[in-house]
Enzyme design. Sequence first.
Site, PDB file in Angstrom:
ATOM      1  N   LYS A 274     -21.145  24.170-141.055  1.00  0.00           N
ATOM      2  CA  LYS A 274     -21.058  22.732-140.762  1.00  0.00           C
ATOM      3  C   LYS A 274     -21.958  21.944-141.702  1.00  0.00           C
ATOM      4  O   LYS A 274     -21.591  20.862-142.178  1.00  0.00           O
ATOM      5  CB  LYS A 274     -21.463  22.480-139.303  1.00  0.00           C
ATOM      6  CG  LYS A 274     -21.435  20.994-138.892  1.00  0.00           C
ATOM      7  CD  LYS A 274     -20.040  20.411-138.955  1.00  0.00           C
ATOM      8  CE  LYS A 274     -19.988  18.919-138.646  1.00  0.00           C
ATOM      9  NZ  LYS A 274     -20.264  18.571-137.271  1.00  0.00           N
TER      10      LYS A 274
ATOM     11  N   LYS B 275     -29.119  11.706-140.870  1.00  0.00           N
ATOM     12  CA  LYS B 275     -29.548  12.924-140.180  1.00  0.00           C
ATOM     13  C   LYS B 275     -28.959  14.172-140.827  1.00  0.00           C
ATOM     14  O   LYS B 275     -29.687  15.129-141.155  1.00  0.00           O
ATOM     15  CB  LYS B 275     -29.120  12.864-138.718  1.00  0.00           C
ATOM     16  CG  LYS B 275     -29.491  14.090-137.895  1.00  0.00           C
ATOM     17  CD  LYS B 275     -28.601  14.244-136.662  1.00  0.00           C
ATOM     18  CE  LYS B 275     -27.203  14.644-137.073  1.00  0.00           C
ATOM     19  NZ  LYS B 275     -26.346  15.050-135.951  1.00  0.00           N
TER      20      LYS B 275
ATOM     21  N   THR C  37     -24.432  18.694-134.322  1.00  0.00           N
ATOM     22  CA  THR C  37     -24.786  19.069-135.691  1.00  0.00           C
ATOM     23  C   THR C  37     -26.299  19.114-135.798  1.00  0.00           C
ATOM     24  O   THR C  37     -26.975  18.076-135.787  1.00  0.00           O
ATOM     25  CB  THR C  37     -24.200  18.057-136.696  1.00  0.00           C
ATOM     26  OG1 THR C  37     -22.773  18.020-136.554  1.00  0.00           O
ATOM     27  CG2 THR C  37     -24.548  18.457-138.122  1.00  0.00           C
TER      28      THR C  37
END
Length: 1358
Positions: free
Chosen positions: A495, A563, A417
Site C-alpha cells: 500500500k 500523511k 494506511t
Amino acid sequence: MGRSVVGFIGLDDISLELASSLLHSGYQVQAFEISSSLMDGFSKLGGKKCSNLVDAGKGVHALVILISHVDQIKDIFYSYEGVLKGLQKDVIIILQTTIIPAQIEKLEKSVTEDYQMAFVDMYVSRAVSEVLNGKVMITYSGRSESISRAHPILSAMGEKVFCFDGEVGAGSKSKMVIELLEGIHFVASLEAMSLGTQAGIHPMILYDIISNAAGNSWVFKNYIPYLLKGNRSKHNMLNAFVKNLGMVLEMEKSLIFPLPLLAAAHQQLLAGFSHSEKIGEDSKLLEVWEKVTGVNITDAVNAKYNNPEELADALSAKSKHAKRIGFIGLGAMGFGMATHLLESNFCVLGYDVYQPTLSRFANEGGIAGANPAEVSKDVDVLFIMVTNEYQAESVLFGDHGAVSALPCGASVVISSTVSPAFIRQLEARLHNENKNLKLVDAPVSGGVKRAANGTLTIMASGAEEALEHAGLVLSALSEKLYIIEGGCGAGSVVKMINQLLAGVHIAATAEAMAFGARLGLDTRLLFDIISASAGTSWMFENRGPHMLENDYTPLSALDIFVKDLGIVTRESSSLKVPLPVANAAHQLFISGSAAGWGRIDDAGVVKVYEMLSGFKVEGKPHVLSKEHVLRALPSEWPTDPVENMLNVAQKNLKTLVVLDDDPTGTQTVHDIEVLTEWSIESLAEQFGKKPKCFFILTNSRSLSPEKEADAAVSVIGEMDAWIICPFFHQGGRFTIRDIHYVADSDMYYSLSHQAHNIHLLEQVKKHCVYRLIPAGETEFAKDASFGYKSSNLREWVEEKTGGRIPAVSVASISIQLLRKGGPEAVCEYLCSLKKGSTCIVNAASDRDMAVFAAGMIQAELLGKSFLCRTAASFVSARVGIVPKAPLLPGDLGISTERTGGLIVVGSYVPKTTRQVEELLLQRVHALKKIEVSVDKVAVKSSNEREEEINRIAEVADVYLRSGKDTLVMTSRQLLVGKTASESLEINSKVSSALVEIVRKITTKPRFILAKGGITSSDLATKALGAKRAKIVGQALSGVPLWQLGPESRHPGVPYIVFPGNVGDSKAVAEVVNRWTHPGRLSTKELLLNAEVGGYAVGAFNVYNMEGVEAVVAAAEEQRSPAILQIHPSALKHGGAPLVACCISAAENANVPITVHFDHGSSKQELLGVLELEIDSVMVDGSNLSFKENTAYTKYISDLAHTKNLMVEAELGRLSGTEDDLTVEDYEARLTDVNQAKEFIDTTGIDALAVCIGNVHGKYPASGPKLRLDLLKDLYDLCSKEGVYIVLHGASGLPKDIIEECIKRGVRKFNVNTEVRKAYMDSLINPKKDLIDIMTAAKEAMKVVIAEKMQLFGSAGKA
C-alpha cells in the site's frame, strides 16, 4: 485535380502511414526523401517519387515538411533549391516537427507574411490509450484560416486529431508536457520498485498489484517489465530522457516557472546516465539504477514467489466463518465497508466518534456502540479503519480501548494506511497481551463507492492462522484480494508503494497542467491529448478533471497524502533508499497543507503552482468566437442553387419523405404536412397528393441510432451512404472542421442582466453574444438517456455505434469543398464513396447546406441513394423552401379568441429551466403556473399519481376558461435512474402523466405550446389525438407552428412545437407574448383602428349590469368594438362596483371593449376616477372660460397620461339635458377652430368633443342642424395634431348625417337617450319575475345598440 495533390518532404515510418491514409482517402501523394528504403516503401503504397525539393512541391494543394532539427529549416526552405522557390501562393505548409516553439513561430511568420501561404504545425504520435491504442494521433495548431484549410487533409491523415486554434507551436508544447510526465513517472516507478524491494516485497508482486491499482501509469505498466527483464543497451534511452527533459527545463527557465518534480527526476536521470558511462553502454538499465540507489533488484526479481491472488483463492477455501464483526471508524470508507458487511449477512457492531454517523449506521441495521470496548466484546474479528496511527493506537489501547475487551483468539484487522513499522510493533504488543490475539495487516484501495459495493482491492498479510480467521470477511469486502507473503507489514508495504506512486502522479498532474497553462495551451484539450499519450496515469485521468473544473470537493483530502508520503519518506530513511522525486512531491503536499488547503481534495495541490505562478489550470469550455471562426472560413459558393434545385424537383416529381423522431424536426419548413401515424391508407392518401415533401412522426428517440438505421434499411434497402448533417442555423448549430458547435447566446443574456447602462450593454453584446461551444460540452450532451461525449462527429459516430463504425472510416465533406468546389464537387465526392459508407457534412451557413443538397441531388440523378440523419436545415434546403417571417395570431385568424393559452413544459435541460424562469418573470401576473410533482407521477403509488393528474387538469381547466394563459410544468428537480434505461422509464412516466393531464383538460385553448421533443410528440398524438397536421410556419425562428387536423380534439388550434435546445433565455417568453390574447385595447387604440378603418366606435352610457351586458352582447354579436361609458350620475349611484363590473365585462369579452368616464366636471371626482383602472376620461370644463377650461383640462390630462389613460375634453358647449345636467340654449356655443389649436397644444388631450350644433337628449322637431363645414375644418386641424374627434348627442341623428360625420372624421359617438328609452319602454309591459324584467330590458337595449354599431360602421371590425 491539382487541389487533391499532397506533397511530402522528408519521410519516416509514421510519415509513411500519413501518406498511406491520404492515398486511401483519394488524394494523390508525392514525396522527396534521401533514404531509398523509405522511398521504396512510399512507392509501394502508390505514391509518386520526386527527385528534389522543388518537384515535391509542384502542383500540390498542401506540402507536409518533416523537420527534426532547426538547422534543416534554412536548407529546406530558403536555399537556392529551397521548396519556397516554386510553390504557389495558395499552398498550405504543414510542418511536422517538435523543434522548440520559438523557432516554429519564427518560421510561420516568414511563411505567412513574406510568402502569403497558409501554415500549420503538427506533432504526430501514436495514441496509447485503451480506446485509441496504436492509432495515429495528430496535434496541430495555426491561425484560424490556415486551420480551416488544412483540416480536411489532417483529418484524412490522422485517426485522432487535436486542434489548437491560434498561435503555432502547440504540438511542440504538448510534447514537452508529455515528456515532463514521462520523465517524472519513469523515475517515480524506479523509486517505487527500489523501496518495495528493499522492504522485502518481490518486484513482480509489486508490479502485478500496482499495475491494476491507483498507482499505475502507462510508463510503469510498460517500462517496468522491460527493466525487470534485464534488457540491455539502455544508454540511448537515458540519453533521450536527459536531453528531452533538459529542453523542458530550459523552457521552464525562460518562462520563470517552477518544475520541482521534473528537476528532481532530471537529476536522478543524470546520475543514472553518469553511472551508465562508467559501467559501459551495453549495461542493463537495471544495473545502472542499482548503482544509483544501492538496492539489488536483480536478485530479488530472480527469487521465487507465490502468486498473491492464488494464495487468496486458497485462503478462501480454508477460512473460518466469523459471526460477529466489530468495526471502529465509520468515516466515508469505513461506513461503506461496514454497511456492506451488514448486507452480506454479518452481524456488525460499529463505533465512531461522530454521533450522527452512528445513528445512520443503526438505521442501516448495525449495532451502535458507545466506545471501542463496547463494540469489541465477543467479536470474532475487529476492523480498524481510522485516519492515522495515533487514532489506531487510541482506539486499541486508550480509555475504553478495544484490546481490553477483545475475547481470546479474536483477530484484529488494520485497514488504515499506516507504516509497516507501526504494524510490526502492533503485532508484538498484541502478542504480549497473552490473549492469543491475531493481527491482519489489510490496507485497502478503491474509494468510497467500491467500499459500499464490496469491490475493494485489499492487500492482506499476516500469520496464516490470522488470515484464515478473517479470510471470509476480507473476501466479502473485496473484488481483488491479494495475500502478500512476508508476515505482518507486507501488506502495508505494498500500500505504501502504491501511495508513493499515486501521490507523485497527483503532484505530477498538477505540475504538468500548470506548466501547460503557463505555455498558453488550452488545458482541457491538453488533458485529452495527455490521456491518450504515454504521459497518462490512473491519477492523471482521475484527478485532472478536478483541476480543470476547479472543483476541490474533498473525495480524498490533501492531508492524506501529507500523511501517506510521510510514511514513504520515513521508511526510505529507515531503509536508506534515496527518493528525491517522492520527497519533492511530499514537500508540495506539505506546502498545500501549510497554505490552508489540507482539507480540500488532494488535486488541490495544483493550487501551490497556481499561487506561485499566477496561472490558472481551470479549463474553460472550448468556447470560440463565432464571428472570428466564421470570418476565417472561405467565402461562400457564389451562386444560390435553390432555383436550379426547384427546377430539377419539378421534373423529377419525387416526394421527399422525412422520418422525424420527434416533432421538432419541422423547424425550417412551411406549408408541409406531417403524419403522426403511418397506416397504409394514410400513406397512400398522402402520396396521392404528390407533395414535394411530407413528414412522418416516428417517435423513435427511444431506439438506438443503430436500431433506427436498421429499421430504415429493412424497409428501403441498402443505401450507398449514410449522411450525418446536424447543421441548423436557427438553432445555432454549426459543424466546422468536423466539430459540431452550439452557439451560446445565453452568455449575452446572463451578462446583459448585469449591465447597468447602454454603453456597457453594447460592450457585453459585442464580446459575449457570439460564442461557439463544442456540442459534447453542452448541457444537452449530459442528458441521462440520450447523452454523448464526442463533439467531433466522426468520433460521435463511433461512440453511438459502439465502435461498429470506427471514426477513421467516416468520410467528411469539408466547408472548403462546399465553398470552393460547389455542387459538382459534392456530387463527385458522394459518388466516390464506398457503398454503405457513413459521411458527415460540415456547414456554417444556409448556402453551404443548399450547395450540399444540390450536389446530393446530382448524385441521386446518377443513380446513387442516400439515407440522411440530419437537423431541420437540410430538409428546407433539399426541398428548396424559402423562409418566411414568424407567424402571429392574426395570420391564422385567432386574434379574438378569449380562452387562455396552454404551455406544457416537460424538458429538463438547463436552457429550458432558464426560459421558464424568464417567462414567469415577464408574465408574473398574467400567467398561471401549475407544477406537476415528478415524484408523485413517476415514483409514488398509482393512487397518488392519479390524484396529482386530476388536480392539475381541474385547475388548468378553470384557468383556461377564465382566459388565463396556463403553464403546466414538471418540477425542476431532475430524477434520474441508476442506468440509462431507468432514466428513460422515469422520463416515460412523466411524459405519460403530461399526456393524461392534457387529455383531461376540456377547455379549448387559444394556443398550445409544448416544450421539448418527447413532450410535443406525445401531446400531439396521444393527448390531442392528432393523426396529421399542417406545418404552417414558425412561431419564432426554429420553432415550428402546426395546425392540428380535423380528427384531433382541437382542430385548427395553433400547436407550437418548442424544441428544448432552441433560443436564448427569453425565447419562450417572446413566443407567449406574441400569442397570448393582447388583453383589453385602450380607448385610444380603438379610435386609432377606427381612424385607419374609416368608421366610428359607439360609447354607450351604462347604469347597471343589464346595460353592461347589453353592450357586450351586442358587440360580440356584431363583432364590433365598443365603449362602456359611465356618466357622473351613474357613478354616484353605482359607485366603484359599477366600474368594477364594467372592467370585468371588458376583460372577459371576446371583442375589444373599453371603459370610459364621461363629463368629469369636478376635479375631486376626476382624481378619484383616475384610481379606478378605467381606460379613458372626459374632462368637461365647457362651463368655464376658455382660460379656465384650458388650465383645468391640462391639469387632469397630465395626471391621466401618467397612468396611460386617454383624455377627451370638450371645447364649446352643447345644449340639452343628459341625466340631471341641463344646458340652456343661450349657454350653448360652437367650437372655435382657432381656440381649438391652442387648446389642443396646451392641454395635450387625445380626443376633442366638438360642438357643431349637436345636443344632449332629443333634437327639436325640425331635426338636427349640424355645421358639417365646421366639422371638416376641425378634422383638418385634429388629424394634423393626432387628436380624435368625438360627437356627443348621437341619439336621434339620421343615417345620412351619421355617415357624413364619419367621413369628416368623427371616430366616437356618444349614445345614451335611445338606449335609456329602450330600457324604460321594456318596463311598461309587466313580467312574471324580476329575472324576466332584467332579460327583457337587456334584449331591448341590445337591439338599439346593435343598430348603432351597424350605423357607425364598426360592426364586423373586431
